[in-house]
Design an enzyme around this catalytic site. Sequence first.
Site, short mmCIF file in Angstrom:
data_model
loop_
_atom_site.label_atom_id
_atom_site.label_comp_id
_atom_site.label_asym_id
_atom_site.label_seq_id
_atom_site.Cartn_x
_atom_site.Cartn_y
_atom_site.Cartn_z
CG HIS A 62 10.74 -15.18 17.29
ND1 HIS A 62 11.23 -15.92 18.35
CD2 HIS A 62 10.63 -13.90 17.73
CE1 HIS A 62 11.39 -15.10 19.40
NE2 HIS A 62 11.04 -13.88 19.05
CE LYS B 95 3.28 -0.01 -15.56
NZ LYS B 95 3.14 1.43 -15.41
CD GLU C 215 9.36 -0.12 -10.00
OE1 GLU C 215 8.46 -0.95 -10.03
OE2 GLU C 215 9.17 1.09 -10.23
O1 PA5 Z 1 7.68 3.82 -9.97
C1 PA5 Z 1 7.02 3.62 -10.97
O2 PA5 Z 1 7.03 4.42 -11.92
C2 PA5 Z 1 6.15 2.40 -11.13
O3 PA5 Z 1 6.35 1.45 -10.17
C3 PA5 Z 1 4.68 2.83 -11.10
O4 PA5 Z 1 4.39 3.46 -9.88
C4 PA5 Z 1 3.71 1.66 -11.29
O5 PA5 Z 1 4.08 0.89 -12.39
C5 PA5 Z 1 2.30 2.20 -11.51
O6 PA5 Z 1 2.28 3.08 -12.61
P1 PA5 Z 1 1.16 4.16 -12.79
O7 PA5 Z 1 1.21 5.11 -11.65
O8 PA5 Z 1 1.46 4.80 -14.09
O9 PA5 Z 1 -0.14 3.41 -12.82
#
Ligand code: PA5
Length: 476
Positions: free
Chosen positions: A331, A445, A302
């Site tokens: 394996h 989202k 990400e």
């Molecule tokens: O790194 C990030 O910002 C995302 O992967 C969030 O952790 C994930 O989408 C969950 O979001 P939130 O903590 O707002 O529920």
Amino acid sequence: MPRYEDAEWRDSMRIRFDYTNMLADAVGKNRGTTEDELDQMEFRLSAGLDVLRRRRGPKDLAWMDLPYQQETVEEVLAYAREVDGVFDDILVLGIGGSALGVTALKTALLPLGSDYLSPERRRRPRLFVLDNVDPDWVMPTLQMLDPERTLCIVITKSGNTVETMAQFLIARAWLREKLGDAAACHLVAITDPARGALREIAEREGYRTFAIPPGVGGRFSVLSPVGLVPAALVGIDIRELLAGAAYADQLCSVRALRRNPAAMNAALQHLAYPRGQRISVMMPYSQHLRDIADWFRQLWAESLGKQMSTLGKRVNLGPTPVLALGTTDQHSQIQLYMEGPPDKIINFVAVERFAEEGPIPAADPGEEEIAYLGGHTLAELINVEREATAIALTKAGRPNCTHIFPEVNAFTVGQFLYMLEMQTAIAALFFAVDAYDQPGVEAGKNAAYALLGRPGYEEQAVEIRSAEAARPRKIV
Ligand code: PA5
């Protein structure tokens, strides 16, 4: 005095980074990095560390200061003392950065499989992390637990994430059914200090809350209350964890590339990318460290997978992180890594001293084919297999490197987590991408909100439905 206050002990727990097999000398000129290339990264590292130093702080890169949040630690430990013995089970509801770090801490620092022990033998609550909305997982988990003895910790930075809020509604109804108004004492919210639906509900209903500091994004939040609260409730030493992170902060602020493990790996991965080595496999030879590799998958993917560069150019870049486990995946995956496309870098994670040795008994007379195993240990075996795999990969011209844990404990785990965060932050500067946004995740989202009928997303819902209607499904 806690052991992490002893400088000698801390140095004995330093995680070393062996990059010998990443170099052209080891894997060949077209596959490996040269010392000249590394020399050229020195200046970029220095400039990158200046950027991080300038941006570090509560208003921007707040994650960098998480190892030093004394007040939060006191608050978390006070709460852990307050509820000590009250709950048999802790149920974490969250997803992505609000769940992966908790699971990583659990797997790394609690005895493996200890949830199966009786409460007397376990002597701590069980910890479950529900990071999916599969009804065949969520519903049976609730049915298995007793609301009177369960604490639900809802974790979401935004306070609005669809999966987490759906789980929250289900868990709250489940608690209310048995406990009525007392349900509020079984709910903890870890979220933004001011914004989001969860913050509003928690304040209205009087849940215990902990704040995720502004400037700490989901995937960089494991050392904030997101990881600290569940960890403290199950007896993980969070002070030692943060002491390890602070130690990594020192190691990773060094300006000389060859003495800075996070920067060195960031540079090596960056230099490998144009050679077509775009897949970073993290392969711990330790069951305890498996979920750290899973946590890292999100951090690396990400943070670095981006369409636009920070210079406003369309780049569509990002190395692909892959999780593998030694020796299990020898394996399953190693055949591909050894002989398939030369597009991978294998990041081994080794443990020098395991908590158990696992002595292997001698074979019976007549069992000559396995007699060589007798007298060795499982600890020896797992490390020999890793070394042998690294040697074979190197011989096949496949670059690989190794993070070496002296042992797995809260200090080394905190150190490794922070080191990987620094590696990611520095790699983002080398790749010239913004490590801290996630427009791709937000797009998904928003589409889900539209399809579920959330107010404000009506236009997007119409757009999605008409695009879908114009493209009839092809299904066999
Ligand atoms: O790194 C990030 O910002 C995302 O992967 C969030 O952790 C994930 O989408 C969950 O979001 P939130 O903590 O707002 O529920």
